[in-house]
Design a protein around this motif. Sequence first.
Motif, PDB file in Angstrom:
ATOM      1  N   VAL A  14     -12.608   4.609  -2.233  1.00 32.92           N
ATOM      2  CA  VAL A  14     -12.423   4.206  -0.846  1.00 32.92           C
ATOM      3  C   VAL A  14     -10.951   4.385  -0.511  1.00 32.92           C
ATOM      4  O   VAL A  14     -10.082   3.876  -1.232  1.00 32.92           O
ATOM      5  CB  VAL A  14     -12.872   2.748  -0.608  1.00 32.92           C
ATOM      6  N   ARG A  15     -10.666   5.110   0.578  1.00 35.54           N
ATOM      7  CA  ARG A  15      -9.286   5.399   0.971  1.00 35.54           C
ATOM      8  C   ARG A  15      -8.685   4.211   1.730  1.00 35.54           C
ATOM      9  O   ARG A  15      -9.291   3.672   2.646  1.00 35.54           O
ATOM     10  CB  ARG A  15      -9.270   6.634   1.871  1.00 35.54           C
ATOM     11  N   HIS A  16      -7.476   3.847   1.340  1.00 35.26           N
ATOM     12  CA  HIS A  16      -6.725   2.792   2.016  1.00 35.26           C
ATOM     13  C   HIS A  16      -5.457   3.439   2.575  1.00 35.26           C
ATOM     14  O   HIS A  16      -4.682   4.041   1.828  1.00 35.26           O
ATOM     15  CB  HIS A  16      -6.373   1.674   1.039  1.00 35.26           C
ATOM     16  N   LEU A  17      -5.247   3.310   3.869  1.00 37.07           N
ATOM     17  CA  LEU A  17      -4.143   3.957   4.567  1.00 37.07           C
ATOM     18  C   LEU A  17      -3.426   2.929   5.422  1.00 37.07           C
ATOM     19  O   LEU A  17      -4.072   2.233   6.215  1.00 37.07           O
ATOM     20  CB  LEU A  17      -4.689   5.089   5.452  1.00 37.07           C
ATOM     21  N   GLY A  18      -2.108   2.828   5.258  1.00 37.50           N
ATOM     22  CA  GLY A  18      -1.391   1.886   6.095  1.00 37.50           C
ATOM     23  C   GLY A  18       0.055   1.704   5.680  1.00 37.50           C
ATOM     24  O   GLY A  18       0.610   2.492   4.908  1.00 37.50           O
ATOM     25  N   HIS A  19       0.639   0.667   6.223  1.00 37.48           N
ATOM     26  CA  HIS A  19       2.023   0.321   5.936  1.00 37.48           C
ATOM     27  C   HIS A  19       2.146  -1.197   6.000  1.00 37.48           C
ATOM     28  O   HIS A  19       1.315  -1.862   6.614  1.00 37.48           O
ATOM     29  CB  HIS A  19       2.973   0.973   6.961  1.00 37.48           C
ATOM     30  N   VAL A  20       3.186  -1.726   5.347  1.00 37.72           N
ATOM     31  CA  VAL A  20       3.456  -3.158   5.398  1.00 37.72           C
ATOM     32  C   VAL A  20       4.960  -3.345   5.541  1.00 37.72           C
ATOM     33  O   VAL A  20       5.744  -2.750   4.800  1.00 37.72           O
ATOM     34  CB  VAL A  20       2.955  -3.903   4.141  1.00 37.72           C
TER      35      VAL A  20
END
Length: 181
Positions: free
Chosen positions: A79-85
Amino acid sequence: MRNGSIPGTRGRVRAITLLDTPVLHTPCEDVKDFGPELASLVEDLFATMYAAEGVGLAANQIGVPLRVFVYDCPDDEEVRHLGHVVNPRLVEADGVVLRGPEGCLSLPGLEAATERHDHAVVEGFTVTGEPITVYGTGFFARCLQHECDHLEGRTYADRVTGWRHRRLLRQVARTSWRRGS
């Protein structure tokens, strides 16, 4: 990031800092300004991560000592997880401790068996200042812990012990990027 844009398509690729760079070994500062400069930094992080074919990248890896990281990482179920924090805090790291291969864009071409928990939770903010909680398992949990370590001034090499650590240091000493510094 600009509304509707694909991460990294508007950013510029920056040079990645290498292991001996002091900014990699110093805890990063909290972001205080959630304006256009932060949005540009996140775009640059994505562009640089994609150009280097990585799955995560912290701001200090491009020489910016701020608490920001980006990711585009699968978990163990693909499962692809894409983002920023922004201003992330690792609030949970638990479950089974697994020793698995870990690499880093700041130690190009190397990897070492590194122990990480198989579950992690990171809290922080989006580029617009909205609170966010990111949950990771498996490989994605490893990625979240790895990037949070960067923002604390640590690399995976700091977590490797014993003969694995000695072997990694010998490999670092033999790398072309180390000799060129």
